[in-house]
Design a protein around this motif. Structure first.
Motif, PDB file in Angstrom:
ATOM      1  N   TRP A 269       0.835  -1.204   0.000  1.00 25.48           N
ATOM      2  CA  TRP A 269       0.000   0.000   0.000  1.00 25.48           C
ATOM      3  C   TRP A 269       0.868   1.252   0.000  1.00 25.48           C
ATOM      4  N   ARG A 270       1.913   1.253   0.835  1.00 25.64           N
ATOM      5  CA  ARG A 270       2.803   2.421   0.930  1.00 25.64           C
ATOM      6  C   ARG A 270       3.530   2.650  -0.393  1.00 25.64           C
ATOM      7  N   MET A 271       3.957   1.566  -1.020  1.00 22.03           N
ATOM      8  CA  MET A 271       4.663   1.672  -2.298  1.00 22.03           C
ATOM      9  C   MET A 271       3.724   2.210  -3.379  1.00 22.03           C
ATOM     10  N   GLU A 272       2.477   1.809  -3.330  1.00 19.41           N
ATOM     11  CA  GLU A 272       1.508   2.306  -4.316  1.00 19.41           C
ATOM     12  C   GLU A 272       1.192   3.776  -4.081  1.00 19.41           C
ATOM     13  N   GLN A 273       1.190   4.212  -2.835  1.00 20.00           N
ATOM     14  CA  GLN A 273       0.934   5.611  -2.512  1.00 20.00           C
ATOM     15  C   GLN A 273       2.072   6.508  -2.972  1.00 20.00           C
ATOM     16  N   LEU A 274       3.296   5.990  -2.903  1.00 22.93           N
ATOM     17  CA  LEU A 274       4.487   6.769  -3.265  1.00 22.93           C
ATOM     18  C   LEU A 274       5.384   5.945  -4.190  1.00 22.93           C
ATOM     19  N   PRO A 275       4.973   5.790  -5.450  1.00 24.07           N
ATOM     20  CA  PRO A 275       5.785   4.994  -6.375  1.00 24.07           C
ATOM     21  C   PRO A 275       7.011   5.776  -6.861  1.00 24.07           C
ATOM     22  N   LEU A 276       7.993   5.028  -7.323  1.00 19.83           N
ATOM     23  CA  LEU A 276       9.132   5.665  -7.988  1.00 19.83           C
ATOM     24  C   LEU A 276       8.646   6.272  -9.292  1.00 19.83           C
ATOM     25  N   PRO A 277       9.272   7.352  -9.738  1.00 20.13           N
ATOM     26  CA  PRO A 277       8.864   7.934 -11.020  1.00 20.13           C
ATOM     27  C   PRO A 277       9.190   6.996 -12.182  1.00 20.13           C
TER      28      PRO A 277
ATOM     29  N   ASN B  67      14.542  10.578  -2.614  1.00 17.62           N
ATOM     30  CA  ASN B  67      13.377  11.373  -2.245  1.00 17.62           C
ATOM     31  C   ASN B  67      12.162  10.482  -2.003  1.00 17.62           C
ATOM     32  N   THR B  68      11.933   9.542  -2.882  1.00 17.92           N
ATOM     33  CA  THR B  68      10.796   8.630  -2.732  1.00 17.92           C
ATOM     34  C   THR B  68      10.961   7.789  -1.477  1.00 17.92           C
ATOM     35  N   PHE B  69      12.157   7.268  -1.262  1.00 22.21           N
ATOM     36  CA  PHE B  69      12.430   6.458  -0.079  1.00 22.21           C
ATOM     37  C   PHE B  69      12.190   7.272   1.194  1.00 22.21           C
ATOM     38  N   MET B  70      12.680   8.506   1.208  1.00 18.55           N
ATOM     39  CA  MET B  70      12.492   9.372   2.382  1.00 18.55           C
ATOM     40  C   MET B  70      11.011   9.638   2.627  1.00 18.55           C
ATOM     41  N   ARG B  71      10.259   9.871   1.585  1.00 19.36           N
ATOM     42  CA  ARG B  71       8.817  10.101   1.738  1.00 19.36           C
ATOM     43  C   ARG B  71       8.124   8.865   2.299  1.00 19.36           C
ATOM     44  N   ARG B  72       8.557   7.719   1.861  1.00 21.13           N
ATOM     45  CA  ARG B  72       7.948   6.477   2.354  1.00 21.13           C
ATOM     46  C   ARG B  72       8.217   6.256   3.840  1.00 21.13           C
TER      47      ARG B  72
ATOM     48  N   PRO C  79       3.728   8.757   7.343  1.00 21.67           N
ATOM     49  CA  PRO C  79       3.365   7.388   7.628  1.00 21.67           C
ATOM     50  C   PRO C  79       3.738   6.940   9.027  1.00 21.67           C
ATOM     51  N   GLY C  80       4.605   7.700   9.697  1.00 21.15           N
ATOM     52  CA  GLY C  80       4.948   7.345  11.061  1.00 21.15           C
ATOM     53  C   GLY C  80       3.725   7.273  11.948  1.00 21.15           C
ATOM     54  N   SER C  81       2.674   7.943  11.550  1.00 17.27           N
ATOM     55  CA  SER C  81       1.468   7.931  12.352  1.00 17.27           C
ATOM     56  C   SER C  81       0.427   6.940  11.824  1.00 17.27           C
ATOM     57  N   THR C  82       0.709   6.262  10.711  1.00 22.04           N
ATOM     58  CA  THR C  82      -0.258   5.308  10.183  1.00 22.04           C
ATOM     59  C   THR C  82       0.055   3.906  10.683  1.00 22.04           C
ATOM     60  N   TRP C  83      -0.952   3.074  10.737  1.00 24.61           N
ATOM     61  CA  TRP C  83      -0.742   1.696  11.176  1.00 24.61           C
ATOM     62  C   TRP C  83       0.141   0.948  10.192  1.00 24.61           C
ATOM     63  N   HIS C  84       0.071   1.320   8.906  1.00 23.04           N
ATOM     64  CA  HIS C  84       0.887   0.662   7.885  1.00 23.04           C
ATOM     65  C   HIS C  84       2.375   0.807   8.226  1.00 23.04           C
ATOM     66  N   SER C  85       2.760   2.043   8.464  1.00 26.08           N
ATOM     67  CA  SER C  85       4.164   2.327   8.731  1.00 26.08           C
ATOM     68  C   SER C  85       4.603   1.709  10.054  1.00 26.08           C
TER      69      SER C  85
ATOM     70  N   CYS D 298      19.077   7.056   4.881  1.00 25.37           N
ATOM     71  CA  CYS D 298      17.647   7.389   4.835  1.00 25.37           C
ATOM     72  C   CYS D 298      16.930   6.904   6.096  1.00 25.37           C
ATOM     73  N   LEU D 299      17.200   5.667   6.489  1.00 21.44           N
ATOM     74  CA  LEU D 299      16.512   5.102   7.653  1.00 21.44           C
ATOM     75  C   LEU D 299      16.927   5.779   8.959  1.00 21.44           C
ATOM     76  N   PHE D 300      18.135   6.337   8.981  1.00 22.60           N
ATOM     77  CA  PHE D 300      18.583   7.052  10.175  1.00 22.60           C
ATOM     78  C   PHE D 300      17.554   8.101  10.596  1.00 22.60           C
ATOM     79  N   TYR D 301      17.040   8.836   9.638  1.00 29.31           N
ATOM     80  CA  TYR D 301      16.127   9.932   9.961  1.00 29.31           C
ATOM     81  C   TYR D 301      14.777   9.443  10.453  1.00 29.31           C
ATOM     82  N   HIS D 302      14.486   8.173  10.256  1.00 35.23           N
ATOM     83  CA  HIS D 302      13.269   7.614  10.855  1.00 35.23           C
ATOM     84  C   HIS D 302      13.574   7.074  12.250  1.00 35.23           C
ATOM     85  N   PHE D 303      14.533   6.174  12.336  1.00 35.75           N
ATOM     86  CA  PHE D 303      14.791   5.491  13.595  1.00 35.75           C
ATOM     87  C   PHE D 303      15.432   6.382  14.651  1.00 35.75           C
TER      88      PHE D 303
END
Length: 169
Positions: A19-27, A44-49, A54-60, A117-122
């Motif tokens: 679902w997340r990939m479909e919401q924010l696909p690569l160009p 950019n796409t990876f960072m958006r994902r 999404p940190g607040s969605t159950w998916h993420s 990229c993941l650093f900025y999430h975790f």
């Protein structure tokens, strides 16, 4: 329908990621798109994902829980969703590194990019406490994309070719 709770959980994780990939696909890049442009778009796409809302969605939350505490769902998630995206990153990097770069080094380079990229999430809670609120608010996805892209491209350009300085294992 799913057979058991574990299979239900695996399907939930895979569907959340899909679902997340479909919401924010690569160009869809035109053939003449430069490797640098593709690289920046990928980041950019990876960072958006991983960082945008999404940190607040159950998916993420479900996906990040699975990454931090892997179950049987992790292997399936990697095969069905993560590996194809990783292969795209490898293709982009292949255009940016010296032609003699081996697959192992190429993969390690990709892991380094993903790690940034993941650093900025975790590390978000730590980052929030290391800098001021104003500085934190300035860390937009666009700003972080530029930082990771420029930093990574500079590192890639600074790498000597195998002929100049072969890496020792």
């Amino acid at each position: 329908y799913f057979g058991d709770k574990q299979r239900l959980y695996v399907e939930a994780v895979v569907q959340a990621h899909r679902w997340r990939m479909e919401q924010l696909p690569l160009p869809a890049w035109p053939e003449e798109t430069s490797a640098e442009r593709k690289f920046e778009d990928f980041i950019n796409t990876f960072m958006r994902r991983v960082r945008s809302g999404p940190g607040s969605t159950w998916h993420s939350k479900l996906m990040m829980r699975e990454m931090a505490h892997p179950t049987a769902a992790c292997a399936e998630l990697v095969q069905s969703s993560i590996r194809p995206q990783f292969e795209v990153l490898l293709e982009i990097l292949r255009e940016l590194v010296p032609p003699e770069t081996g697959l192992e080094d190429l993969r390690l380079t990709a892991f380094s990019v993903v790690g940034q990229c993941l650093f900025y999430h975790f590390a978000d809670p730590v980052t929030r406490n290391l800098i001021t609120a104003e500085e934190y608010e300035a860390l937009t996805i666009e700003r972080l994309t530029r930082q990771i892209t420029q930093f990574s491209l500079a590192a890639l350009r600074a790498q000597p070719s195998a002929a100049e300085h072969p890496l020792q294992s």
